[in-house]
Motif scaffolding. Structure first.
Motif, PDB file in Angstrom:
ATOM      1  N   GLU A  95       0.827  -1.212   0.000  1.00 41.93           N
ATOM      2  CA  GLU A  95       0.000   0.000   0.000  1.00 41.93           C
ATOM      3  C   GLU A  95       0.861   1.262   0.000  1.00 41.93           C
ATOM      4  O   GLU A  95       0.496   2.262  -0.614  1.00 41.93           O
ATOM      5  N   GLU A  96       2.026   1.191   0.662  1.00 40.60           N
ATOM      6  CA  GLU A  96       2.867   2.386   0.719  1.00 40.60           C
ATOM      7  C   GLU A  96       3.508   2.704  -0.622  1.00 40.60           C
ATOM      8  O   GLU A  96       3.754   3.868  -0.947  1.00 40.60           O
ATOM      9  N   ILE A  97       3.754   1.663  -1.403  1.00 36.64           N
ATOM     10  CA  ILE A  97       4.310   1.886  -2.744  1.00 36.64           C
ATOM     11  C   ILE A  97       3.345   2.739  -3.565  1.00 36.64           C
ATOM     12  O   ILE A  97       3.745   3.674  -4.255  1.00 36.64           O
ATOM     13  N   VAL A  98       2.062   2.443  -3.436  1.00 37.32           N
ATOM     14  CA  VAL A  98       1.058   3.177  -4.207  1.00 37.32           C
ATOM     15  C   VAL A  98       0.853   4.578  -3.635  1.00 37.32           C
ATOM     16  O   VAL A  98       0.833   5.576  -4.372  1.00 37.32           O
ATOM     17  N   VAL A  99       0.745   4.670  -2.312  1.00 37.61           N
ATOM     18  CA  VAL A  99       0.499   5.967  -1.667  1.00 37.61           C
ATOM     19  C   VAL A  99       1.678   6.921  -1.888  1.00 37.61           C
ATOM     20  O   VAL A  99       1.486   8.103  -2.194  1.00 37.61           O
ATOM     21  N   ASN A 100       2.896   6.399  -1.760  1.00 34.22           N
ATOM     22  CA  ASN A 100       4.067   7.263  -1.940  1.00 34.22           C
ATOM     23  C   ASN A 100       4.177   7.801  -3.357  1.00 34.22           C
ATOM     24  O   ASN A 100       4.597   8.940  -3.571  1.00 34.22           O
ATOM     25  N   GLN A 101       3.785   6.979  -4.315  1.00 29.77           N
ATOM     26  CA  GLN A 101       3.785   7.444  -5.709  1.00 29.77           C
ATOM     27  C   GLN A 101       2.855   8.656  -5.850  1.00 29.77           C
ATOM     28  O   GLN A 101       3.200   9.633  -6.515  1.00 29.77           O
ATOM     29  N   ALA A 102       1.702   8.601  -5.207  1.00 30.85           N
ATOM     30  CA  ALA A 102       0.766   9.726  -5.259  1.00 30.85           C
ATOM     31  C   ALA A 102       1.421  10.980  -4.682  1.00 30.85           C
ATOM     32  O   ALA A 102       1.202  12.090  -5.168  1.00 30.85           O
ATOM     33  N   GLY A 103       2.250  10.769  -3.663  1.00 31.30           N
ATOM     34  CA  GLY A 103       2.971  11.882  -3.043  1.00 31.30           C
ATOM     35  C   GLY A 103       3.861  12.622  -4.033  1.00 31.30           C
ATOM     36  O   GLY A 103       3.954  13.847  -3.993  1.00 31.30           O
ATOM     37  N   PRO A 108      -2.730  15.066  -1.981  1.00 31.46           N
ATOM     38  CA  PRO A 108      -2.799  15.063  -0.516  1.00 31.46           C
ATOM     39  C   PRO A 108      -2.953  13.642   0.029  1.00 31.46           C
ATOM     40  O   PRO A 108      -3.561  12.773  -0.604  1.00 31.46           O
ATOM     41  N   ARG A 109      -2.386  13.415   1.197  1.00 35.81           N
ATOM     42  CA  ARG A 109      -2.308  12.115   1.836  1.00 35.81           C
ATOM     43  C   ARG A 109      -3.650  11.362   1.886  1.00 35.81           C
ATOM     44  O   ARG A 109      -3.731  10.186   1.568  1.00 35.81           O
ATOM     45  N   LYS A 110      -4.692  12.087   2.296  1.00 31.00           N
ATOM     46  CA  LYS A 110      -5.996  11.448   2.470  1.00 31.00           C
ATOM     47  C   LYS A 110      -6.542  10.943   1.126  1.00 31.00           C
ATOM     48  O   LYS A 110      -7.029   9.820   1.011  1.00 31.00           O
ATOM     49  N   GLU A 111      -6.422  11.797   0.126  1.00 30.75           N
ATOM     50  CA  GLU A 111      -6.854  11.435  -1.224  1.00 30.75           C
ATOM     51  C   GLU A 111      -5.999  10.265  -1.757  1.00 30.75           C
ATOM     52  O   GLU A 111      -6.507   9.354  -2.410  1.00 30.75           O
ATOM     53  N   ALA A 112      -4.715  10.299  -1.434  1.00 29.86           N
ATOM     54  CA  ALA A 112      -3.807   9.236  -1.889  1.00 29.86           C
ATOM     55  C   ALA A 112      -4.241   7.880  -1.337  1.00 29.86           C
ATOM     56  O   ALA A 112      -4.277   6.883  -2.064  1.00 29.86           O
ATOM     57  N   TRP A 113      -4.592   7.846  -0.053  1.00 24.97           N
ATOM     58  CA  TRP A 113      -5.036   6.577   0.554  1.00 24.97           C
ATOM     59  C   TRP A 113      -6.338   6.100  -0.073  1.00 24.97           C
ATOM     60  O   TRP A 113      -6.547   4.917  -0.294  1.00 24.97           O
ATOM     61  N   LYS A 114      -7.229   7.052  -0.375  1.00 29.65           N
ATOM     62  CA  LYS A 114      -8.504   6.710  -0.990  1.00 29.65           C
ATOM     63  C   LYS A 114      -8.286   6.052  -2.355  1.00 29.65           C
ATOM     64  O   LYS A 114      -8.871   5.023  -2.685  1.00 29.65           O
ATOM     65  N   ARG A 115      -7.389   6.667  -3.127  1.00 28.03           N
ATOM     66  CA  ARG A 115      -7.114   6.126  -4.470  1.00 28.03           C
ATOM     67  C   ARG A 115      -6.386   4.796  -4.383  1.00 28.03           C
ATOM     68  O   ARG A 115      -6.644   3.885  -5.166  1.00 28.03           O
ATOM     69  N   ARG A 143       0.448  -6.293 -11.341  1.00 24.14           N
ATOM     70  CA  ARG A 143      -0.761  -5.510 -11.040  1.00 24.14           C
ATOM     71  C   ARG A 143      -0.459  -4.362 -10.074  1.00 24.14           C
ATOM     72  O   ARG A 143      -1.069  -3.298 -10.165  1.00 24.14           O
ATOM     73  N   LEU A 144       0.517  -4.565  -9.192  1.00 22.98           N
ATOM     74  CA  LEU A 144       0.949  -3.461  -8.323  1.00 22.98           C
ATOM     75  C   LEU A 144       1.531  -2.321  -9.168  1.00 22.98           C
ATOM     76  O   LEU A 144       1.274  -1.141  -8.908  1.00 22.98           O
ATOM     77  N   MET A 145       2.277  -2.680 -10.189  1.00 22.06           N
ATOM     78  CA  MET A 145       2.835  -1.652 -11.086  1.00 22.06           C
ATOM     79  C   MET A 145       1.703  -0.871 -11.767  1.00 22.06           C
ATOM     80  O   MET A 145       1.826   0.333 -12.000  1.00 22.06           O
ATOM     81  N   ILE A 146       0.620  -1.558 -12.096  1.00 21.87           N
ATOM     82  CA  ILE A 146      -0.513  -0.879 -12.742  1.00 21.87           C
ATOM     83  C   ILE A 146      -1.194   0.057 -11.742  1.00 21.87           C
ATOM     84  O   ILE A 146      -1.481   1.210 -12.071  1.00 21.87           O
ATOM     85  N   ALA A 147      -1.418  -0.427 -10.518  1.00 25.23           N
ATOM     86  CA  ALA A 147      -2.038   0.429  -9.490  1.00 25.23           C
ATOM     87  C   ALA A 147      -1.195   1.686  -9.281  1.00 25.23           C
ATOM     88  O   ALA A 147      -1.711   2.804  -9.217  1.00 25.23           O
ATOM     89  N   ARG A 148       0.099   1.493  -9.195  1.00 29.36           N
ATOM     90  CA  ARG A 148       1.001   2.631  -8.965  1.00 29.36           C
ATOM     91  C   ARG A 148       0.972   3.617 -10.132  1.00 29.36           C
ATOM     92  O   ARG A 148       1.020   4.830  -9.950  1.00 29.36           O
ATOM     93  N   ALA A 149       0.862   3.090 -11.348  1.00 29.73           N
ATOM     94  CA  ALA A 149       0.856   3.954 -12.533  1.00 29.73           C
ATOM     95  C   ALA A 149      -0.440   4.753 -12.659  1.00 29.73           C
ATOM     96  O   ALA A 149      -0.485   5.762 -13.357  1.00 29.73           O
ATOM     97  N   LEU A 150      -1.509   4.284 -11.995  1.00 32.61           N
ATOM     98  CA  LEU A 150      -2.816   4.938 -12.150  1.00 32.61           C
ATOM     99  C   LEU A 150      -3.144   5.922 -11.040  1.00 32.61           C
ATOM    100  O   LEU A 150      -4.117   6.666 -11.133  1.00 32.61           O
ATOM    101  N   VAL A 151      -2.335   5.951  -9.992  1.00 27.65           N
ATOM    102  CA  VAL A 151      -2.748   6.666  -8.784  1.00 27.65           C
ATOM    103  C   VAL A 151      -2.874   8.186  -8.998  1.00 27.65           C
ATOM    104  O   VAL A 151      -3.642   8.845  -8.316  1.00 27.65           O
ATOM    105  N   HIS A 152      -2.163   8.727  -9.989  1.00 28.08           N
ATOM    106  CA  HIS A 152      -2.336  10.166 -10.281  1.00 28.08           C
ATOM    107  C   HIS A 152      -3.362  10.383 -11.399  1.00 28.08           C
ATOM    108  O   HIS A 152      -3.484  11.483 -11.924  1.00 28.08           O
ATOM    109  N   GLU A 153      -4.098   9.315 -11.736  1.00 22.63           N
ATOM    110  CA  GLU A 153      -5.165   9.368 -12.732  1.00 22.63           C
ATOM    111  C   GLU A 153      -4.718   9.988 -14.046  1.00 22.63           C
ATOM    112  O   GLU A 153      -5.246  11.008 -14.496  1.00 22.63           O
ATOM    113  N   PRO A 154      -3.730   9.345 -14.687  1.00 20.09           N
ATOM    114  CA  PRO A 154      -3.209   9.847 -15.959  1.00 20.09           C
ATOM    115  C   PRO A 154      -4.235   9.687 -17.075  1.00 20.09           C
ATOM    116  O   PRO A 154      -5.066   8.780 -17.027  1.00 20.09           O
TER     117      PRO A 154
END
Ligand code: ADP
Ligand code: ADP
Length: 226
Positions: A95-103, A108-115, A143-154
């Motif tokens: 989960e931190e891999i995905v959240v940190n990418q959003a960072g 914002p942290r809260k939105e990052a966790w939601k996504r 699939r983790l790589m895909i989640a991480r790539a999508l977290v900023h909603e490209p």
């Protein structure tokens, strides 16, 4: 603008090898596009340049109208990349891999966790979220790589051989997921050397060989030629 526009792109590696000899390519918003070609054709080189991981030798690239040379930051925000090699820290919790990418994108942290929750659930990784990434199977890491790539909603998602080495059942579920995000408006480009994968997913295709686009057509057009 085009989702992706590539004009006269060239790449000569430092050892003198000419990997790209003038690539021209346009992908329209909403498309699901396959870049096909044999191993060594130049698919990864092209993608790495678009993602600004590798410097081009000549030509121009723009993503949703943002030229990489003039407007790199805006271009990068439009792009999610799923490279071939796993490049996350395997000792970090999933989960931190995905959240940190959003960072990195200033989300914002809260939105990052939601996504992160949304994508981890959709990609079947929710139960694994607390564990280290090294505990995931190959298909889960993909699939983790895909989640991480999508977290900023490209608006544009590029995947390099997304299902290489993934078993057929997981491959099918990844296809379903990719179709759904494409339906929701995300433009997708993938490279593959499985014709079956391109056939199942893509509307338009480019075939690259020895650093040149040798065919640019619809999937239907290609199948009619075979
Ligand atoms: P650039 O011109 O973009 O700086 P380099 O020529 O420096 O790229 O190469 C980048 C990396 O790729 C180097 O670490 C190099 O060792 C590695 N590399 C070299 N040859 C190959 C090859 N044939 N296939 C894949 N990687 C290679
Ligand atoms: P594909 O993704 O279609 O398999 P690549 O873009 O990885 O093709 O590679 C295209 C060609 O460029 C290959 O012949 C590869 O060996 C060569 N190549 C890739 N990276 C490097 C590098 N860093 N230095 C030298 N040659 C490279």
């Amino acid at each position: 603008p085009h989702a992706l526009s590539i004009q006269n792109l060239t790449k000569t590696y430092k050892n003198g090898f000419e990997a790209l000899k003038g690539i021209d390519l346009q992908v329209e918003p909403g498309d699901f596009y396959a870049l096909l070609g044999p191993n060594g054709a130049g698919k990864s080189t092209t993608i790495s340049i678009v993602a600004s991981l590798v410097n081009k030798s000549g030509g121009s690239v723009s993503i949703f109208g943002h030229d990489l040379d003039k407007d790199l930051y805006a271009a990068k925000r439009c792009l999610g990349l799923v490279p071939q090699e796993f490049n996350f820290n395997v000792f970090e919790p999933v989960e931190e891999i995905v959240v940190n990418q959003a960072g990195y994108y200033g989300i914002p942290r809260k939105e990052a966790w939601k996504r992160a929750e949304k994508y981890l659930v959709e990609l079947g990784l929710w139960d694994k979220r607390k564990g280290m990434a090294r505990l995931l199977s190959g298909g889960m890491k993909r699939r983790l790589m895909i989640a991480r790539a999508l977290v900023h909603e490209p608006r544009l998602l590029i995947l390099d051989e997304p299902t290489a080495g993934v078993d057929i059942e997981i491959r099918r579920s990844m296809w379903t997921f990719l179709r759904e995000i494409n339906r929701q408006g995300c433009t997708i480009i993938l490279t593959t050397h499985y014709l079956e994968e391109a056939e199942s997913l893509c509307r338009n295709i480019g075939i690259i060989d020895h650093g040149r686009i040798i065919e640019n057509t619809t999937m239907k057009g290609l199948l009619n030629q075979l």
